[in-house]
Design an enzyme around this catalytic site. Structure first.
Site, PDB file in Angstrom:
ATOM      1  N   MET A 146      65.782 -42.772  45.688  1.00 14.68           N
ATOM      2  CA  MET A 146      66.287 -44.116  45.557  1.00 14.68           C
ATOM      3  C   MET A 146      66.014 -44.513  44.096  1.00 14.68           C
ATOM      4  O   MET A 146      66.097 -43.580  43.330  1.00 14.68           O
ATOM      5  CB  MET A 146      65.549 -44.915  46.640  1.00 14.68           C
ATOM      6  CG  MET A 146      66.123 -46.144  47.029  1.00 14.68           C
ATOM      7  SD  MET A 146      67.228 -46.167  48.465  1.00 14.68           S
ATOM      8  CE  MET A 146      66.243 -46.728  49.806  1.00 14.68           C
ATOM      9  N   PRO A 147      65.598 -45.553  43.565  1.00 12.90           N
ATOM     10  CA  PRO A 147      66.201 -46.869  43.801  1.00 12.90           C
ATOM     11  C   PRO A 147      67.707 -46.900  43.506  1.00 12.90           C
ATOM     12  O   PRO A 147      68.163 -46.242  42.582  1.00 12.90           O
ATOM     13  CB  PRO A 147      65.452 -47.758  42.803  1.00 12.90           C
ATOM     14  CG  PRO A 147      64.246 -47.005  42.354  1.00 12.90           C
ATOM     15  CD  PRO A 147      64.571 -45.556  42.546  1.00 12.90           C
TER      16      PRO A 147
END
Lengths: 71, 71, 71, 71, 71, 71
Positions: free
Chosen positions: B1-2
């Site tokens: 992720m982010p």
């Protein structure tokens, strides 16, 4: 529900979008055992300067990689 | 992720989008102590009639404020 | 505007979220030359079974890689 | 807060968007007892090949229904 | 369509959410002259450390303002 | 890319989420002829008071329909 937002790069044909929407709807309905009628798909297309990995566009990354090979 | 979705008004240049994507990626990687390679940024641009504060576009708000001053 | 949605895995501390929000806000305001007051950030945290790359959670990917090394 | 993302089909006039943004802002402020100044609305418009129900665009669904009636 | 994503702080009661969903649906159907049946609303609630203005949570902003007054 | 946000009601098991993520990833990679490694899926679950059709939760709609039948 399910409501699905798909983000992709611009450039796919309408035919490709129809195909992916039909395939994803089938996959969701089968996996979650829900009616296809409840599945909604929203496609958002992003311009080439609207998507970044590691802070670079796909073109910038390809150029950086090409340069690495030459170096 | 982010994964980061950035909503902004239309009108920024490609250069400005490159700059903000690089700066935000660096800020996220540094603050969350993760690799920049895991940071993805999606930019969505909204038309002038696609963003509202207090039910007004930016132009409507500016006009209302100008009128207040005159009154 | 800008309005920024950040998706990340659960598990960050409040301190880390404060830090990343402040750093991203500063990066956006500086790069786009806008007031920090106009920058809004929304953080959405996703559970470990709520994020997939190549159809696998991060745990499934780590397990698959470990197995590859052993094989 | 509240921040509201509205997804709709392309084709609405600017006047319609102004109208719906003003009406939704008023409805949110009244129902949640918050100031209209805190309500932000983002409109994203989707192309006719960017929205699917049951894996079909609105045009495909209309055509399928018309055919059912004829059959 | 319309599909509406509402982001708000945690802490509203179920009754308040019912009220705002009904009011927004009515406002959208009336303004866009579409059937209420086509309006879908998704509410996402954000924790107090999940929403930032100018890089600060609402609590941090309130504290900063209180300090300004005292100073 | 593609990045896919799936919104669904709370209550699915981890096993069901794994299944739907794998099936959707396969459907997207096959339809768009891209590598599965580029497909990211984010699942957001909504509480029973966080999803509305025609201004009503699923429970409110079911109750309204039951009453219609009795009447």
């Amino acid at each position: 529900m399910p409501i699905i937002e798909m983000h992709m790069m611009v450039g796919r044909t309408t035919e490709q979008k129809h195909k992916v929407a039909a395939a994803v709807t089938e996959a969701v309905a089968r996996s979650l055992e829900c009616s296809a009628d409840t599945v909604r798909i929203l496609i958002t297309e992003h311009a080439t300067d609207g998507f970044y990995v590691a802070g670079q566009t796909m073109a910038q990354r390809a150029a950086a990689r090409a340069q690495e090979k030459t170096a």
